[in-house]
Design a protein around this motif. Structure first.
Motif, mmCIF file in Angstrom:
data_model
loop_
_atom_site.group_PDB
_atom_site.id
_atom_site.type_symbol
_atom_site.label_atom_id
_atom_site.label_comp_id
_atom_site.label_asym_id
_atom_site.label_seq_id
_atom_site.Cartn_x
_atom_site.Cartn_y
_atom_site.Cartn_z
ATOM 1 N N ASP A 1 89.414 20.043 -50.282
ATOM 2 C CA ASP A 1 89.096 21.468 -50.427
ATOM 3 C C ASP A 1 88.910 22.165 -49.083
ATOM 4 O O ASP A 1 88.569 23.341 -49.029
ATOM 5 N N GLY A 2 89.128 21.440 -47.981
ATOM 6 C CA GLY A 2 89.014 22.020 -46.647
ATOM 7 C C GLY A 2 87.607 21.975 -46.084
ATOM 8 O O GLY A 2 87.361 22.448 -44.989
ATOM 9 N N ALA A 3 86.671 21.390 -46.834
ATOM 10 C CA ALA A 3 85.289 21.311 -46.367
ATOM 11 C C ALA A 3 85.188 20.302 -45.226
ATOM 12 O O ALA A 3 85.933 19.334 -45.166
ATOM 13 N N ILE A 4 84.235 20.535 -44.356
ATOM 14 C CA ILE A 4 84.006 19.655 -43.217
ATOM 15 C C ILE A 4 82.919 18.661 -43.587
ATOM 16 O O ILE A 4 81.868 19.045 -44.097
ATOM 17 N N GLU A 5 83.182 17.407 -43.332
ATOM 18 C CA GLU A 5 82.203 16.364 -43.608
ATOM 19 C C GLU A 5 81.456 16.020 -42.323
ATOM 20 O O GLU A 5 82.058 15.857 -41.273
ATOM 21 N N ALA A 6 80.162 15.918 -42.433
ATOM 22 C CA ALA A 6 79.350 15.525 -41.291
ATOM 23 C C ALA A 6 78.665 14.203 -41.614
ATOM 24 O O ALA A 6 78.417 13.885 -42.766
ATOM 25 N N ASN A 7 78.367 13.457 -40.582
ATOM 26 C CA ASN A 7 77.699 12.172 -40.725
ATOM 27 C C ASN A 7 76.200 12.410 -40.591
ATOM 28 O O ASN A 7 75.707 12.629 -39.498
ATOM 29 N N GLU A 8 75.503 12.357 -41.704
ATOM 30 C CA GLU A 8 74.080 12.703 -41.716
ATOM 31 C C GLU A 8 73.210 11.702 -40.955
ATOM 32 O O GLU A 8 72.075 11.980 -40.656
ATOM 33 N N GLY A 9 73.728 10.515 -40.639
ATOM 34 C CA GLY A 9 72.925 9.491 -39.987
ATOM 35 C C GLY A 9 72.896 9.584 -38.471
ATOM 36 O O GLY A 9 72.301 8.751 -37.820
ATOM 37 N N SER A 10 73.522 10.577 -37.902
ATOM 38 C CA SER A 10 73.598 10.659 -36.443
ATOM 39 C C SER A 10 72.356 11.343 -35.868
ATOM 40 O O SER A 10 71.721 12.154 -36.513
ATOM 41 N N SER A 11 72.054 11.004 -34.618
ATOM 42 C CA SER A 11 70.920 11.630 -33.943
ATOM 43 C C SER A 11 71.384 12.934 -33.293
ATOM 44 O O SER A 11 72.563 13.094 -32.982
ATOM 45 N N PRO A 12 70.449 13.851 -33.062
ATOM 46 C CA PRO A 12 70.813 15.098 -32.368
ATOM 47 C C PRO A 12 71.455 14.853 -31.001
ATOM 48 O O PRO A 12 72.416 15.519 -30.633
ATOM 49 N N VAL A 13 70.932 13.876 -30.262
ATOM 50 C CA VAL A 13 71.465 13.578 -28.929
ATOM 51 C C VAL A 13 72.901 13.068 -29.036
ATOM 52 O O VAL A 13 73.788 13.521 -28.298
ATOM 53 N N GLU A 14 73.147 12.133 -29.953
ATOM 54 C CA GLU A 14 74.497 11.580 -30.114
ATOM 55 C C GLU A 14 75.489 12.666 -30.516
ATOM 56 O O GLU A 14 76.611 12.715 -30.012
ATOM 57 N N SER A 15 75.093 13.532 -31.426
ATOM 58 C CA SER A 15 75.982 14.596 -31.882
ATOM 59 C C SER A 15 76.309 15.566 -30.746
ATOM 60 O O SER A 15 77.464 15.940 -30.540
ATOM 61 N N LEU A 16 75.298 15.951 -29.979
ATOM 62 C CA LEU A 16 75.531 16.873 -28.863
ATOM 63 C C LEU A 16 76.370 16.211 -27.770
ATOM 64 O O LEU A 16 77.262 16.847 -27.200
ATOM 65 N N LYS A 17 76.116 14.933 -27.495
ATOM 66 C CA LYS A 17 76.935 14.223 -26.508
ATOM 67 C C LYS A 17 78.398 14.204 -26.947
ATOM 68 O O LYS A 17 79.299 14.419 -26.137
ATOM 69 N N TYR A 18 78.623 13.963 -28.221
ATOM 70 C CA TYR A 18 79.995 13.945 -28.742
ATOM 71 C C TYR A 18 80.641 15.322 -28.583
ATOM 72 O O TYR A 18 81.775 15.432 -28.110
ATOM 73 N N LEU A 19 79.906 16.366 -28.946
ATOM 74 C CA LEU A 19 80.429 17.727 -28.817
ATOM 75 C C LEU A 19 80.819 18.025 -27.374
ATOM 76 O O LEU A 19 81.928 18.504 -27.103
ATOM 77 N N ILE A 20 79.948 17.712 -26.436
ATOM 78 C CA ILE A 20 80.216 17.991 -25.020
ATOM 79 C C ILE A 20 81.400 17.146 -24.532
ATOM 80 O O ILE A 20 82.271 17.629 -23.806
ATOM 81 N N ALA A 21 81.463 15.883 -24.952
ATOM 82 C CA ALA A 21 82.556 14.994 -24.528
ATOM 83 C C ALA A 21 83.914 15.484 -25.040
ATOM 84 O O ALA A 21 84.938 15.278 -24.372
ATOM 85 N N LEU A 22 83.937 16.118 -26.193
ATOM 86 C CA LEU A 22 85.200 16.633 -26.739
ATOM 87 C C LEU A 22 85.873 17.609 -25.777
ATOM 88 O O LEU A 22 87.100 17.692 -25.710
ATOM 89 N N ILE A 23 85.080 18.335 -25.029
ATOM 90 C CA ILE A 23 85.589 19.395 -24.149
ATOM 91 C C ILE A 23 86.370 18.819 -22.979
ATOM 92 O O ILE A 23 87.226 19.486 -22.412
ATOM 93 N N LYS A 24 86.109 17.561 -22.635
ATOM 94 C CA LYS A 24 86.791 16.941 -21.503
ATOM 95 C C LYS A 24 88.299 16.869 -21.690
ATOM 96 O O LYS A 24 89.051 17.035 -20.741
ATOM 97 N N ASN A 25 88.753 16.599 -22.907
ATOM 98 C CA ASN A 25 90.183 16.436 -23.150
ATOM 99 C C ASN A 25 90.639 17.347 -24.283
ATOM 100 O O ASN A 25 90.633 16.953 -25.446
#
Length: 120
Positions: free
Chosen positions: A76-100
């Protein structure tokens, strides 16, 4: 992102997240600085995601958006999130995405974060 100063700043943000977690004062300043590099490079998606991210951190004193699942798009186009992640891990992933940004998966995940931040 191809700007070497931006890449160094991304590395610094990730390193600081590992050391101190979400230390809002320094973190917000660093994200705002990283956003200026995205503005210079004219990358509207990154500019928007970074603005939404630092506004979210300012408002919530944390990063409450969970890390995206490996298979983010449902039928249906909905975005799935992983509820078990920590705020730090999620933000690190977001910032790392910008590198490439040449990686289409990274761009898709940035769009996912944008949508989750908008709907938070």
């Amino acid at each position: 992102m191809e700007n070497q100063k931006a890449i160094k700043l991304i590395d610094k943000i990730i390193k600081n997240l590992d050391k101190t977690g979400i230390n809002t004062d320094v973190l917000i300043d660093d994200i705002k600085e990283l956003r200026t590099y995205a503005l210079e490079a004219q990358i509207p998606l990154v500019v928007k995601v970074l603005r939404l991210a630092y506004e979210h951190i300012e408002e919530n004193k944390s990063f409450l958006i969970p890390i995206l699942d490996d298979e983010p798009i449902e039928e249906d186009g909905a975005i799935e999130a992983n509820e078990g992640s920590s705020p730090v891990e999620s933000l690190k992933y977001l910032i790392a995405l910008i590198k490439n940004l040449n990686n289409k998966g990274n761009v898709a995940d940035l769009k996912g974060y944008r949508d989750l931040l908008n709907s938070f």
